[in-house]
Design an enzyme around this catalytic site. Structure first.
Site, mmCIF file in Angstrom:
data_model
loop_
_atom_site.group_PDB
_atom_site.id
_atom_site.type_symbol
_atom_site.label_atom_id
_atom_site.label_comp_id
_atom_site.label_asym_id
_atom_site.label_seq_id
_atom_site.Cartn_x
_atom_site.Cartn_y
_atom_site.Cartn_z
ATOM 1 N N GLU A 11 20.000 11.727 24.921
ATOM 2 C CA GLU A 11 21.299 12.718 25.009
ATOM 3 C C GLU A 11 20.207 13.522 25.996
ATOM 4 O OE1 GLU A 11 22.039 15.661 21.504
ATOM 5 O OE2 GLU A 11 22.372 13.720 20.641
ATOM 6 N N GLU A 20 26.770 22.540 24.698
ATOM 7 C CA GLU A 20 27.031 22.995 22.942
ATOM 8 C C GLU A 20 26.658 24.265 22.998
ATOM 9 O OE1 GLU A 20 24.308 20.864 19.469
ATOM 10 O OE2 GLU A 20 24.610 19.859 20.701
#
Length: 465
Positions: free
Chosen positions: A271, A383
């Site tokens: 990520e 997120e």
């Protein structure tokens, strides 16, 4: 009589006019040639008729297959909702129509050939005749286009190329249907293991990937996935913002690109993006970060906090501060241009712009899919983590710019340049290839807009109040 024939030179006299003339005493040398040419026309016409009837039969047979593969068509409609399924029927109908046209053309050729034979017998031996078969046909059939045959054969070649292209698309579609079927099997096994579960597809997605097991995470994510781990590269251009946190000492908010592979406890991810996470970084300003996990977040490492990341750049690195976009400004929009690429040796490099800033070695994934093959999923989005325990539904922690996706460019956060490369080809993804999730839609929303520069995925929001 000779003067009369001479007067007919260049005229539009029909064959009927020629038929009324008789040349009983002329030499018969040319007569046989004309007859033979007429008979060849008849033979060619009959062959064209036969070919046309075969094309009709082929079209009808293939068209009849349409209903017999209903289940596959049903799957295609599920898998490819925006793909026009009437293309095949249109093709089959056109094939039948074209076959009938060929039959008609062939029958006309037979008629023409028979008339040329008759004409040859009537004309007899036209001494010094310069009339070719084409010339006679033009006299007899002044309105018939003589390029029909060439047009037909050119069209037949063109149609063949279209069939080849359609076949290649069918191969690709077939591979995707196989992938879908394998995913359905895997999903069924997972559902079977979920005792008494009535989980929706969204629930399955949260179980499978990104699958952080803490319910206090909320996502707005658009995803591309495939059955086999074959994705070798993924891109993202992410707008940079500084969202506000309800609890700065424990919450975080981020925007990133995920790549991953595996399922269950074997999920592996890489990520990269920007993050506001004061508890880690000591600042409320956005910073560039990288993260990886080999085992579905049982363990995982940010930046240089542990084993994994190998930096290769002096001025671009995880933990560096990033400039923020200005709300309402069309000009002061700052973006993070990212690329994650698998190298030939299995390492995963990360680029900012055109600069390779470092990599994750293949060995840290312990022989898993990211080490040996590639990724089977890419996610783009935002997120947040809500430390209050309210599962993100009642938090004021912002995602993206802190404004809803509907506000658009310069106000809502966006990600563009949704691009992947797999083992066969590269592609810029369209909306119909993506699956998007926003579970807390009163708090965080999403919207796709096709801008001049490409597809924009707008996302985020203020949280609940």
């Amino acid at each position: 009589m000779g003067e009369e024939v001479g007067a007919m030179e260049g005229s539009h006299a029909s064959l009927l006019g020629l038929r009324e003339l008789r040349f009983p005493n002329r030499r018969n040398d040319n007569h046989q040639n004309v007859v033979e040419m007429g008979e060849e026309e008849v033979e060619m016409g009959e062959e064209v008729v036969e070919m046309g009837e075969e094309v009709v039969e082929m079209g009808e047979e293939v068209g009849a297959m349409e209903g017999s593969h209903a289940s596959l068509l049903g799957l295609r409609e599920l898998r490819f909702p925006n793909r026009r399924n009437d293309n095949h029927q249109h093709f089959f109908s056109r094939l039948v129509e074209m076959g009938e046209e060929v039959v008609e053309m062939g029958e006309e050729e037979v008629e023409m050939g028979e008339e040329v034979v008759e004409m040859g017998e009537e004309v007899g031996a036209m001494e010094g005749s310069h009339a070719s078969l084409l010339g006679l046909r033009e006299l007899r059939f002044p309105n018939r286009r003589n390029d029909n045959h060439q047009h037909f054969f050119s069209r037949l070649v063109e149609m063949g190329e279209e069939v080849v292209e359609m076949g290649e698309e069918e191969v690709e579609m077939g591979e995707e249907v196989v992938e879908m079927g394998e995913e359905v099997v895997e999903m069924g096994e997972e559902v079977g293991a979920m005792e008494g579960s009535h989980a929706s597809l969204l629930g399955l997605r949260e179980l499978r990937f990104p699958n952080r097991r803490n319910d206090n995470h909320q996502y707005v994510v658009t995803s591309y996935h495939c059955r086999r781990p074959k994705i070798q590269e993924a891109h993202a251009t992410i707008a940079i913002w500084d969202p506000k946190l309800a609890r700065p000492n424990s919450d975080f908010s981020l925007s990133q690109i995920w790549i991953g592979a595996g399922s269950g406890s074997n999920v592996q991810t890489i990520e990269a993006g920007w993050q506001v996470y004061p508890r880690r970084t000591g600042t409320t300003r956005p910073q560039f970060f990288v993260f990886w996990t080999p085992n579905n977040y049982v363990t995982g490492t940010y930046d240089l906090d542990g084993e994994g990341w190998v930096g290769t750049h002096d001025t671009l690195y995880p933990g560096m501060s990033l400039p923020c976009s200005v709300y309402g400004s069309q000009l002061q929009q700052h973006e993070l241009v990212l690329k994650i690429r698998r190298e030939q040796n299995g390492d995963w490099s990360i680029f900012i712009g055109d600069s390779r800033i470092g990599y994750f070695p293949a060995r840290i994934f312990n022989g898993g899919p990211l080490a040996t093959h590639g990724a089977n999923r890419v996610d783009w989005g935002g997120e947040i983590y809500d430390s209050s325990g309210s599962r993100g539904h009642h938090t004021l922690t912002q995602m993206g710019s802190g404004h809803f996706a509907q506000e658009g460019y310069g106000r809502a956060s966006h990600i563009r340049n949704l691009y992947i490369r797999d083992s066969r080809r590269s592609r810029t993804l369209k909306q119909n290839k993506l699956v998007t999730s926003a579970p807390a839609r009163n708090s965080y929303t999403y919207r796709f807009v096709q801008e001049i520069t490409g597809l924009f995925f707008y996302y985020g929001g203020p949280g609940s109040n």
